[in-house]
Design a protein around this motif. Structure first.
Motif, PDB file in Angstrom:
ATOM      1  N   ARG A  27       0.806  -1.213   0.000  1.00 15.21           N
ATOM      2  CA  ARG A  27       0.000   0.000   0.000  1.00 15.21           C
ATOM      3  C   ARG A  27       0.836   1.260   0.000  1.00 15.21           C
ATOM      4  O   ARG A  27       0.305   2.352   0.000  1.00 15.21           O
ATOM      5  N   THR A  28       2.169   1.120   0.001  1.00 14.91           N
ATOM      6  CA  THR A  28       3.033   2.291   0.090  1.00 14.91           C
ATOM      7  C   THR A  28       3.745   2.584  -1.212  1.00 14.91           C
ATOM      8  O   THR A  28       4.737   3.306  -1.225  1.00 14.91           O
ATOM      9  N   PHE A  29       3.245   2.054  -2.311  1.00 14.63           N
ATOM     10  CA  PHE A  29       3.903   2.252  -3.610  1.00 14.63           C
ATOM     11  C   PHE A  29       4.148   3.721  -3.889  1.00 14.63           C
ATOM     12  O   PHE A  29       5.202   4.104  -4.395  1.00 14.63           O
ATOM     13  N   SER A  54       5.911  11.124  -6.882  1.00 15.43           N
ATOM     14  CA  SER A  54       4.711  11.810  -7.354  1.00 15.43           C
ATOM     15  C   SER A  54       4.544  11.748  -8.858  1.00 15.43           C
ATOM     16  O   SER A  54       3.470  12.060  -9.388  1.00 15.43           O
ATOM     17  N   GLY A  55       5.625  11.380  -9.532  1.00 12.32           N
ATOM     18  CA  GLY A  55       5.604  11.421 -10.993  1.00 12.32           C
ATOM     19  C   GLY A  55       5.987  12.770 -11.550  1.00 12.32           C
ATOM     20  O   GLY A  55       6.026  12.953 -12.762  1.00 12.32           O
ATOM     21  N   GLY A  56       6.308  13.697 -10.661  1.00 11.57           N
ATOM     22  CA  GLY A  56       6.591  15.043 -11.117  1.00 11.57           C
ATOM     23  C   GLY A  56       7.973  15.240 -11.704  1.00 11.57           C
ATOM     24  O   GLY A  56       8.209  16.221 -12.419  1.00 11.57           O
ATOM     25  N   ASN A  57       8.876  14.332 -11.377  1.00  8.10           N
ATOM     26  CA  ASN A  57      10.244  14.426 -11.897  1.00  8.10           C
ATOM     27  C   ASN A  57      10.672  13.087 -12.476  1.00  8.10           C
ATOM     28  O   ASN A  57      10.377  12.029 -11.913  1.00  8.10           O
ATOM     29  N   SER A  58      11.361  13.147 -13.587  1.00  8.17           N
ATOM     30  CA  SER A  58      11.895  11.939 -14.192  1.00  8.17           C
ATOM     31  C   SER A  58      13.270  12.232 -14.767  1.00  8.17           C
ATOM     32  O   SER A  58      13.580  13.382 -15.107  1.00  8.17           O
ATOM     33  N   TYR A  59      14.074  11.208 -14.839  1.00 15.44           N
ATOM     34  CA  TYR A  59      15.453  11.340 -15.306  1.00 15.44           C
ATOM     35  C   TYR A  59      15.755  10.159 -16.223  1.00 15.44           C
ATOM     36  O   TYR A  59      15.241   9.062 -16.028  1.00 15.44           O
ATOM     37  N   TYR A  60      16.624  10.397 -17.183  1.00 16.38           N
ATOM     38  CA  TYR A  60      16.942   9.376 -18.163  1.00 16.38           C
ATOM     39  C   TYR A  60      18.437   9.353 -18.444  1.00 16.38           C
ATOM     40  O   TYR A  60      19.103  10.387 -18.428  1.00 16.38           O
ATOM     41  N   ALA A  61      18.912   8.164 -18.757  1.00 14.29           N
ATOM     42  CA  ALA A  61      20.273   8.046 -19.248  1.00 14.29           C
ATOM     43  C   ALA A  61      20.362   8.672 -20.629  1.00 14.29           C
ATOM     44  O   ALA A  61      19.392   8.663 -21.396  1.00 14.29           O
ATOM     45  N   ASP A  62      21.522   9.207 -20.944  1.00 13.19           N
ATOM     46  CA  ASP A  62      21.696   9.837 -22.256  1.00 13.19           C
ATOM     47  C   ASP A  62      21.408   8.864 -23.398  1.00 13.19           C
ATOM     48  O   ASP A  62      20.927   9.268 -24.452  1.00 13.19           O
ATOM     49  N   ASN A  74      -0.100   5.651  -9.653  1.00 11.26           N
ATOM     50  CA  ASN A  74      -0.085   5.247  -8.244  1.00 11.26           C
ATOM     51  C   ASN A  74      -1.384   4.560  -7.823  1.00 11.26           C
ATOM     52  O   ASN A  74      -1.391   3.770  -6.884  1.00 11.26           O
ATOM     53  N   ALA A  75      -2.468   4.843  -8.513  1.00 10.75           N
ATOM     54  CA  ALA A  75      -3.730   4.169  -8.207  1.00 10.75           C
ATOM     55  C   ALA A  75      -3.674   2.693  -8.582  1.00 10.75           C
ATOM     56  O   ALA A  75      -4.379   1.873  -7.989  1.00 10.75           O
ATOM     57  N   LYS A  76      -2.838   2.375  -9.566  1.00  8.47           N
ATOM     58  CA  LYS A  76      -2.697   0.994 -10.019  1.00  8.47           C
ATOM     59  C   LYS A  76      -1.413   0.347  -9.524  1.00  8.47           C
ATOM     60  O   LYS A  76      -1.111  -0.787  -9.899  1.00  8.47           O
ATOM     61  N   ASN A  77      -0.644   1.073  -8.723  1.00  7.52           N
ATOM     62  CA  ASN A  77       0.631   0.539  -8.221  1.00  7.52           C
ATOM     63  C   ASN A  77       1.513   0.034  -9.361  1.00  7.52           C
ATOM     64  O   ASN A  77       2.128  -1.037  -9.262  1.00  7.52           O
ATOM     65  N   THR A  78       1.599   0.808 -10.412  1.00  8.52           N
ATOM     66  CA  THR A  78       2.328   0.365 -11.590  1.00  8.52           C
ATOM     67  C   THR A  78       3.170   1.493 -12.162  1.00  8.52           C
ATOM     68  O   THR A  78       2.736   2.651 -12.191  1.00  8.52           O
TER      69      THR A  78
END
Length: 121
Positions: A27-29, A54-62, A74-78
């Motif tokens: 329940r803490t996803f 929160s989904g507000g920040n994302s980072y990626y490898a070059d 977050n509602a689907k824990n996915t």
């Protein structure tokens, strides 16, 4: 405890797309930052990217920036990894990871079992 299960891997031609999913138990996803890693045969594990709780920040490898997108529900824990314009060098086992503190290459309180992605030329 968080259990992670990846799915969506498979064989795709170069230039194609795949979407990986990582379903989490518990329940803490929404408290965890989530990341995607990959490991090709004979190579070290590589951080692909991650997303904040929160989904507000994302980072990626070059190596994947502009081609891969991470999102979460977050509602689907996915958490998802949308992979476009795939290249043969993207071939690897892809793992998702959860971390209560960090978001980056050192993250990984919990790990999934991995899903194989193979890109043919």
């Amino acid at each position: 405890q968080v259990q992670l299960v990846e799915s969506g891997g498979g064989l795709v031609q170069a230039g194609g797309s795949l979407r990986l999913s990582c379903a989490a138990s518990g329940r803490t996803f929404s408290s965890y930052a989530m990341g995607w890693f990959r490991q090709a045969p004979g190579k070290e594990r590589e951080f692909v990217g991650g997303i904040s709780w929160s989904g507000g920040n994302s980072y990626y490898a070059d190596s994947v920036k502009g081609r891969f997108t991470i999102s979460r529900d977050n509602a689907k824990n996915t958490v998802y990894l949308q992979m476009n314009s795939l290249k043969p060098e993207d071939t690897a086992v892809y793992y998702c990871a959860a971390d209560i503190m960090g978001l980056g290459p050192e993250m990984g309180d919990y790990w999934g079992q991995g899903t194989q992605v193979t890109v043919s030329s």
